[in-house]
Scaffold this motif. Structure first.
Motif, mmCIF file in Angstrom:
data_model
loop_
_atom_site.group_PDB
_atom_site.id
_atom_site.type_symbol
_atom_site.label_atom_id
_atom_site.label_comp_id
_atom_site.label_asym_id
_atom_site.label_seq_id
_atom_site.Cartn_x
_atom_site.Cartn_y
_atom_site.Cartn_z
ATOM 1 N N ARG A 125 0.878 -1.258 -0.019
ATOM 2 C CA ARG A 125 -0.093 0.050 0.069
ATOM 3 C C ARG A 125 0.874 1.334 -0.061
ATOM 4 O O ARG A 125 0.600 2.144 -0.753
ATOM 5 C CB ARG A 125 -1.046 -0.220 1.130
ATOM 6 N N GLU A 126 1.963 1.317 0.778
ATOM 7 C CA GLU A 126 2.799 2.496 1.005
ATOM 8 C C GLU A 126 3.487 2.493 -0.332
ATOM 9 O O GLU A 126 3.580 3.937 -0.867
ATOM 10 C CB GLU A 126 3.796 2.295 2.007
ATOM 11 N N ALA A 127 3.964 1.673 -1.161
ATOM 12 C CA ALA A 127 4.579 1.636 -2.506
ATOM 13 C C ALA A 127 3.655 2.146 -3.466
ATOM 14 O O ALA A 127 4.133 3.116 -4.366
ATOM 15 C CB ALA A 127 5.234 0.394 -2.773
ATOM 16 N N LEU A 128 2.403 1.782 -3.335
ATOM 17 C CA LEU A 128 1.332 2.217 -4.493
ATOM 18 C C LEU A 128 1.128 3.628 -4.111
ATOM 19 O O LEU A 128 0.973 4.446 -5.062
ATOM 20 C CB LEU A 128 0.214 1.461 -4.472
ATOM 21 N N ALA A 129 1.068 4.176 -2.798
ATOM 22 C CA ALA A 129 0.735 5.585 -2.544
ATOM 23 C C ALA A 129 1.788 6.381 -3.090
ATOM 24 O O ALA A 129 1.588 7.515 -3.284
ATOM 25 C CB ALA A 129 0.464 5.614 -1.087
ATOM 26 N N THR A 130 3.108 5.862 -2.835
ATOM 27 C CA THR A 130 4.153 6.754 -3.232
ATOM 28 C C THR A 130 4.133 6.990 -4.947
ATOM 29 O O THR A 130 4.124 8.055 -5.468
ATOM 30 C CB THR A 130 5.468 5.986 -3.090
ATOM 31 N N ARG A 131 3.581 5.833 -5.593
ATOM 32 C CA ARG A 131 3.524 6.240 -7.047
ATOM 33 C C ARG A 131 2.207 7.075 -7.275
ATOM 34 O O ARG A 131 2.356 8.065 -8.420
ATOM 35 C CB ARG A 131 3.154 4.887 -7.706
ATOM 36 N N TRP A 135 2.322 11.442 -9.224
ATOM 37 C CA TRP A 135 1.507 11.879 -10.210
ATOM 38 C C TRP A 135 0.179 12.756 -9.663
ATOM 39 O O TRP A 135 -0.571 13.093 -10.593
ATOM 40 C CB TRP A 135 0.928 10.945 -11.031
ATOM 41 N N ASN A 136 0.223 13.046 -8.494
ATOM 42 C CA ASN A 136 -0.853 13.749 -7.985
ATOM 43 C C ASN A 136 -1.221 14.961 -8.511
ATOM 44 O O ASN A 136 -2.443 15.306 -8.928
ATOM 45 C CB ASN A 136 -0.772 13.932 -6.431
ATOM 46 N N HIS A 137 -0.192 15.962 -8.968
ATOM 47 C CA HIS A 137 -0.544 17.119 -9.557
ATOM 48 C C HIS A 137 -1.036 16.814 -10.883
ATOM 49 O O HIS A 137 -1.535 17.940 -11.429
ATOM 50 C CB HIS A 137 0.649 17.949 -9.726
ATOM 51 N N LEU A 138 -1.092 15.760 -11.574
ATOM 52 C CA LEU A 138 -1.561 15.539 -13.059
ATOM 53 C C LEU A 138 -2.929 15.157 -13.084
ATOM 54 O O LEU A 138 -3.674 15.070 -13.975
ATOM 55 C CB LEU A 138 -0.598 14.680 -13.588
ATOM 56 N N VAL A 266 3.865 15.647 -0.424
ATOM 57 C CA VAL A 266 2.453 15.674 -0.664
ATOM 58 C C VAL A 266 1.986 14.289 -0.633
ATOM 59 O O VAL A 266 2.539 13.197 -0.899
ATOM 60 C CB VAL A 266 2.779 15.674 -2.613
ATOM 61 N N LYS A 267 0.523 14.336 -0.666
ATOM 62 C CA LYS A 267 -0.275 13.093 -0.518
ATOM 63 C C LYS A 267 -1.058 12.638 -1.553
ATOM 64 O O LYS A 267 -1.440 13.521 -2.192
ATOM 65 C CB LYS A 267 -1.113 13.359 0.788
ATOM 66 N N PRO A 268 -1.363 11.279 -1.869
ATOM 67 C CA PRO A 268 -1.875 10.912 -2.845
ATOM 68 C C PRO A 268 -3.474 11.383 -2.933
ATOM 69 O O PRO A 268 -3.819 11.304 -1.962
ATOM 70 C CB PRO A 268 -1.744 9.480 -3.058
ATOM 71 N N LEU A 269 -4.131 11.610 -4.023
ATOM 72 C CA LEU A 269 -5.447 11.847 -4.267
ATOM 73 C C LEU A 269 -5.975 12.934 -3.360
ATOM 74 O O LEU A 269 -7.015 12.931 -2.725
ATOM 75 C CB LEU A 269 -6.162 10.577 -4.032
ATOM 76 N N ARG A 270 -4.953 13.918 -3.490
ATOM 77 C CA ARG A 270 -5.584 15.105 -2.336
ATOM 78 C C ARG A 270 -5.502 16.412 -3.607
ATOM 79 O O ARG A 270 -4.466 16.372 -4.060
ATOM 80 C CB ARG A 270 -4.665 15.575 -1.381
ATOM 81 N N THR A 271 -6.406 17.489 -3.319
ATOM 82 C CA THR A 271 -6.125 18.667 -3.711
ATOM 83 C C THR A 271 -5.501 19.678 -2.767
ATOM 84 O O THR A 271 -4.573 20.352 -2.985
ATOM 85 C CB THR A 271 -7.439 19.315 -4.241
ATOM 86 N N VAL A 325 -1.581 22.510 0.293
ATOM 87 C CA VAL A 325 -1.943 22.508 -1.375
ATOM 88 C C VAL A 325 -1.228 21.432 -1.834
ATOM 89 O O VAL A 325 0.055 21.558 -2.274
ATOM 90 C CB VAL A 325 -2.009 23.665 -2.020
ATOM 91 N N ASP A 326 -2.059 20.102 -2.210
ATOM 92 C CA ASP A 326 -1.206 19.024 -2.703
ATOM 93 C C ASP A 326 -1.300 19.204 -4.246
ATOM 94 O O ASP A 326 -0.363 18.351 -4.832
ATOM 95 C CB ASP A 326 -1.709 17.658 -2.145
ATOM 96 N N ALA A 327 -2.199 19.862 -4.676
ATOM 97 C CA ALA A 327 -2.401 19.998 -6.158
ATOM 98 C C ALA A 327 -1.152 20.720 -6.894
ATOM 99 O O ALA A 327 -1.020 20.541 -8.224
ATOM 100 C CB ALA A 327 -3.766 20.533 -6.422
ATOM 101 N N THR A 328 -0.386 21.484 -6.151
ATOM 102 C CA THR A 328 0.580 22.491 -6.725
ATOM 103 C C THR A 328 1.939 22.130 -5.836
ATOM 104 O O THR A 328 2.267 22.904 -5.346
ATOM 105 C CB THR A 328 0.349 23.693 -6.784
ATOM 106 N N PRO A 329 2.449 20.814 -6.186
ATOM 107 C CA PRO A 329 3.715 20.499 -5.199
ATOM 108 C C PRO A 329 4.967 21.455 -5.848
ATOM 109 O O PRO A 329 5.062 21.955 -6.820
ATOM 110 C CB PRO A 329 3.862 19.142 -5.585
ATOM 111 N N ILE A 330 5.841 21.609 -4.979
ATOM 112 C CA ILE A 330 7.235 22.413 -5.137
ATOM 113 C C ILE A 330 8.553 21.524 -5.379
ATOM 114 O O ILE A 330 8.386 20.296 -4.655
ATOM 115 C CB ILE A 330 7.440 23.563 -4.255
ATOM 116 N N LEU A 331 9.447 21.964 -5.974
ATOM 117 C CA LEU A 331 10.751 21.215 -5.724
ATOM 118 C C LEU A 331 11.690 21.971 -4.995
ATOM 119 O O LEU A 331 11.717 23.237 -5.003
ATOM 120 C CB LEU A 331 11.457 21.351 -7.215
ATOM 121 N N HIS A 332 12.235 21.380 -4.172
ATOM 122 C CA HIS A 332 13.363 22.172 -3.188
ATOM 123 C C HIS A 332 14.707 21.809 -3.467
ATOM 124 O O HIS A 332 15.148 20.668 -3.018
ATOM 125 C CB HIS A 332 12.883 21.463 -1.771
ATOM 126 N N HIS A 333 15.363 22.625 -4.032
ATOM 127 C CA HIS A 333 16.721 22.482 -4.783
ATOM 128 C C HIS A 333 17.908 22.512 -3.634
ATOM 129 O O HIS A 333 18.897 22.129 -4.295
ATOM 130 C CB HIS A 333 16.914 23.339 -5.969
#
Length: 384
Positions: A125-131, A135-138, A266-271, A325-333
């Motif tokens: 379940r954890e591995a599928l949630a990661t996948r 793609w949550n933002h798409l 970011v959490k899956p299936l969240r806006t 807001v999970d729909a607009t994730p960020i990259l932390h460089h």
């Protein structure tokens, strides 16, 4: 929906089991899979292929879809079913990265049946949630209106991160931009850089706030110079923050990026979702309702540790709504907390948690209440 036929839950589990066993062909696997059913639910991700965010001709994804979701390897805790019933430690199964051309790259190959191992359901379940989270933002979502509120954007930047600052400014809506350069003023940002010189982050940000009046109806957005949004083009972060009636908001951090608190990832299936604490960075947004309650920044603040805890305590008293807001994730460089003295910041954090009457940030770093799902028109906290 597999090739026009609907598989039961048992059939879907059978497909997954065959994939995890790396079988190249099987009756279930030879059927074609439509990942997001774009013909029924068109979205900005229509036609996306094996690289998230990249456009490809519409295709029907086959069993290799699992390797297409992410190249990040998953570490599987395995339960032994061997004759001697010895349970190998999780660490014995870590560290193996599949070859790039190996089927199911990014998914560790389960040990052979002779080894007597089985994948734990929780790990699966954890591995599928990661996948899914990758793609949550798409995911297709109910549209929200473009916000028309005034915006004031602020950042303290270093020479080495100028390219990230330029990218972030291009992703944010049109705004009153106020920048402070810690070293030299970059020529491409000269008109937007109001101050320059060394100093601590929070006092410098307060100087940018005080340099000119902020309209009463304006939102304030503060971002670190090493953060950008995952999606190209103008971000919808503020649109979701306004639509969700959030008073203090931050975008979620994309999986695989450096983070300080797990609830910010970011959490899956969240806006979006309500949380007990919005971290002071990498990106925060303050609503017009929150500004007079949370500002000015405490004069004892240095780099920001403890400010978020103080703001969380004020939010509880003043009934402010905090959200990620999970729909607009960020990259932390950049890495977390490596550019300044951590011992001094820890002292500020300890003082803030003591003033908030909590033993530590772990009491606040959690999701509170129901989450706003992609298929919901409005967040649940506004529909009650």
């Amino acid at each position: 929906n597999f090739g026009g036929s609907r598989l039961s839950s048992r059939g879907q589990r059978g497909v997954l089991a065959l994939v995890l066993q790396h079988q190249a062909h099987a009756p279930l696997l030879d059927q074609r899979i439509h990942l997001l059913r774009h013909e029924l639910h068109p979205s900005n991700s229509q036609g996306c292929g094996t690289n998230p965010g990249a456009l490809h001709p519409p295709v029907a994804f086959e069993h290799r879809i699992i390797s297409a979701v992410s190249s990040t390897p998953v570490e599987w805790p395995l339960r032994s079913q061997s004759a001697n019933n010895s349970n190998p430690t999780v660490g014995e199964h870590r560290g193996r990265t599949p070859a790039p051309d190996e089927f199911g790259a990014g998914w560790p190959r389960p040990p052979d049946k002779e080894g007597g191992t089985a994948i734990q359901p929780r790990a699966l379940r954890e591995a599928l949630a990661t996948r899914v989270a990758t793609w949550n933002h798409l995911l297709p979502r109910y549209p929200v209106a473009r916000t028309q509120v005034p915006i004031v954007v602020m950042c303290v930047y270093r020479d080495r991160n100028v390219q990230h600052v330029r990218r972030m400014l291009g992703q944010l809506p049109r705004a009153d931009v106020r920048l402070h350069a810690l070293q030299r003023v970059d020529s491409s940002l000269q008109e937007l850089t109001l101050n320059h010189g060394p100093g601590l982050r929070m006092p410098l940000l307060q100087r940018l706030i005080d340099v000119a009046p902020v309209p009463d109806e304006a939102w304030i957005v503060i971002f670190d110079d090493d953060a950008t949004f995952v999606q190209p083009g103008q971000t919808r972060f503020l649109d979701y923050s306004v639509a969700g009636a959030l008073d203090l908001a931050g975008p979620a951090i994309q999986r695989g990026q450096p983070w300080s608190h797990p609830h910010t990832v970011v959490k899956p299936l969240r806006t979006a979702r309500q949380v007990g604490l919005v971290e002071i960075g990498p990106v925060i947004a303050l609503s017009p309702r929150a500004r007079p309650r949370l500002l000015p920044i405490p004069p004892t603040a240095a780099m920001g540790w403890g400010v978020d805890a103080s703001w969380a305590a004020i939010a509880q008293r003043e009934d402010l709504r905090l959200g990620v807001v999970d729909a607009t994730p960020i990259l932390h460089h950049g890495e977390v907390g490596v550019a300044y003295e951590r011992s001094e910041e820890t002292a500020h954090l300890d003082a803030a948690t003591q003033a908030a009457n909590i033993t530590g940030l772990h009491e606040l770093t959690k999701t509170t209440g129901a989450a706003w799902r992609p298929w919901q028109r409005k967040p649940p906290w506004l529909t009650r």
